[in-house]
Design a protein around this motif. Structure first.
Motif, PDB file in Angstrom:
ATOM      1  N   VAL A  88     118.812  -5.616  -5.342  1.00 10.71           N
ATOM      2  CA  VAL A  88     120.067  -5.038  -4.866  1.00 10.71           C
ATOM      3  C   VAL A  88     121.043  -4.783  -6.018  1.00 10.71           C
ATOM      4  N   TYR A 158     131.527   0.483  -7.310  1.00 11.69           N
ATOM      5  CA  TYR A 158     130.126   0.617  -6.913  1.00 11.69           C
ATOM      6  C   TYR A 158     130.013   1.484  -5.658  1.00 11.69           C
ATOM      7  N   ARG A 160     127.078   1.867  -2.271  1.00 11.49           N
ATOM      8  CA  ARG A 160     125.897   1.297  -1.640  1.00 11.49           C
ATOM      9  C   ARG A 160     125.013   2.438  -1.136  1.00 11.49           C
ATOM     10  N   GLY A 164     120.315  -0.052   0.787  1.00 11.15           N
ATOM     11  CA  GLY A 164     121.025  -1.307   0.578  1.00 11.15           C
ATOM     12  C   GLY A 164     121.296  -1.646  -0.867  1.00 11.15           C
ATOM     13  N   LEU A 166     122.795  -1.363  -4.700  1.00 10.78           N
ATOM     14  CA  LEU A 166     124.107  -1.015  -5.224  1.00 10.78           C
ATOM     15  C   LEU A 166     123.950  -0.207  -6.500  1.00 10.78           C
ATOM     16  N   ARG A 167     124.840   0.759  -6.686  1.00 11.38           N
ATOM     17  CA  ARG A 167     124.845   1.571  -7.895  1.00 11.38           C
ATOM     18  C   ARG A 167     126.272   1.651  -8.425  1.00 11.38           C
ATOM     19  N   LEU A 390     129.460  -8.980  -0.252  1.00 11.23           N
ATOM     20  CA  LEU A 390     128.396  -7.975  -0.136  1.00 11.23           C
ATOM     21  C   LEU A 390     127.020  -8.564   0.147  1.00 11.23           C
TER      22      LEU A 390
END
Length: 476
Positions: A88, A158, A160, A164, A166-167, A390
């Protein structure tokens, strides 16, 4: 208490990082201390600073190596025990840790060899530059590690994705999370205080044996100066960080202070025995209104209690409450140590105040204890989340069995105990030997056109063939 894979994985990561964190918290401050010592020697040519440098660089080398050995396993644990978290969060956390390697670790590794073994091979200016760059590398490492952890404490910048994961949408917001500045200042000051306590304890121990040892007297005075400067600054940094916790992580703040009810004029609990089952404190010694004043700046401020959060969203209260008080109590003791020491230095009695020297020796490990206690407050207080708000810790663990984790935990405990035990004993042995006068510099011009004074001393462990010569060179 059920020892399932989740709890065992948390214990394993907590155990390994608690062992690891004591070495960076020491080497960050010690690298800067070495840079100051060498700078003072170059500016004054006072051989006492040089002797102290040659003494503490040996301890730095051992501590740095132990920090690397105990820290490298943490990356593997993320993959083996926390694979869901890695899947994630790795697109955000991974680059931050990579930046730490590319900037800090490479910088330290590149110049550490010059710093340790370049005394008779490079000029004094270049050697000093290497020491400064190693110190800068340790601070840069703290920058990136605190940045990554601060993002986990309060994630920003970030997006989502549908799966699911995260970037990062804005790297500046990721790197400079709102909690980052205060936490970086808090950790850096903690590292400097940790180093000052060790230097002070080692110097005081030597002075108890020989009050006339000039190197130890200087070392103790420099340590007291750091107590006097860093301890008050740490109080300010901690207060600002605590006020931010009240805004961004109110459940952690409520656990830190053992507040159960949401109310104005919250008291400050000096001592309490929190009872999570009955949502109350079974025993407490409190100062009225002081809790609201410390938290928000005025006694009439309303501060949330733990009952405002669902039971499954509360951190373990007792652990966080007492860890915070251990950290703060030791911080107050450091403040007092600096104030009393400054007075004794001013009166000129420091080397023969045996009661104070014993107190400094007793406080030697206090920095490490305070750092670990502060880490417990930060990380256990963040629960039940591994990325606050999160990703819950229970959902981040790998699909492994309790048996596999317990075997690896036991193995780490054995190996780390051996590494720490041997390393700590060797460091204590070096401290017991104390600083020794280094060979004098050449008064004749050095060979082959090297700048005067280039041969500072033999590197640790390097044989002394004579002033200003390398091992194996012919003697005139």
């Amino acid at each position: 208490m059920h020892f399932d894979a989740l709890l065992l994985s948390r214990l394993q990561f907590g155990f390994t990082i608690a062992f690891h964190i004591i070495f960076p918290s020491f080497t960050i401050g010690l690298a800067s201390y070495l840079a100051v010592l060498e700078g003072l020697w170059l500016a004054t040519r006072n051989e006492l600073f040089r002797n102290l440098y040659l003494f503490w660089i040996k301890i730095f080398a051992i501590s740095f190596g132990m920090g690397v050995v105990t820290g490298v396993v943490l990356s593997y644990e993320i993959g083996t025990n926390w694979s869901v978290y890695a899947a994630v969060a790795s697109p955000v956390i991974g680059p931050l840790l990579a930046f730490e390697v590319l900037t800090a670790f490479f910088l330290e590794s590149s110049f550490l060899g010059v710093m340790l073994f370049g005394w008779k091979k490079v000029g004094p200016g270049l050697h000093f530059a290497a020491t400064v760059l190693v110190a800068l590398g340790t601070l840069t490492s703290a920058f990136w590690i605190i940045s990554a952890n601060s993002w986990m404490q309060h994630p920003t910048g970030y997006v989502r994705l549908p799966d699911g994961a995260l970037r990062a949408a804005d790297w500046m917001q990721v790197i400079f999370s709102p909690t980052f500045p205060y936490r970086l200042a808090h950790m850096t000051l903690a590292a400097y205080l940790t180093t000052a306590l060790v230097v002070g304890a080692a110097s005081a121990w030597r002075l108890l044996t020989d009050p006339n040892e000039d190197e130890s007297c200087i070392g103790l005075k420099m340590a007291i100066g750091m107590f006097a400067i860093a301890a008050p600054l740490q109080v300010i940094a901690g207060d600002l960080s605590g006020k931010q916790v009240a805004q961004l992580q109110p459940a952690k703040l409520a656990a830190i202070e053992a507040f159960w009810e949401t109310r104005t004029e919250q008291p400050f609990h000096v001592i309490a025995i929190p009872d999570s089952a009955h949502e109350t404190n079974r025993f407490e010694i409190a100062i009225p209104k002081l809790g609201s004043w410390i938290t928000a700046g005025h006694a009439d401020a309303e501060v949330k209690g733990l009952k405002a959060f669902a039971p499954q969203d509360r951190p373990p209260v007792g652990i966080v409450f007492w860890a915070f008080r251990v950290m703060v109590g030791l911080g107050v003791a450091m403040f007092g140590l600096g104030a009393v020491g400054g007075f004794l230095v001013w009166r000129g009695h420091i080397a023969r105040a045996r009661w104070y020297l014993r107190a400094v020796v007793a406080m030697g490990p206090a920095g490490f204890v305070a750092v670990i206690a502060g880490w417990i407050v930060a990380e256990v207080g963040r629960q039940p989340y591994v990325i606050y708000g999160l990703l819950r810790t229970a959902n981040a663990v790998s699909p492994v069995g309790a048996g596999e984790v317990s075997v690896s935990l036991l193995g780490f405990m054995v190996v780390y105990a051996i590494i720490f035990g041997v390393g700590a004993l060797y460091i204590l042995r070096l401290i017991a030997l104390g600083p020794t006068p280094a060979p004098q510099l050449d008064t004749e011009p050095p060979p082959r056109g090297r700048p005067p004074g280039y041969a500072l001393a033999a590197a640790p462990g390097e044989p002394e063939d004579g002033p200003g010569t390398r091992s194996g060179e012919a003697q005139p």
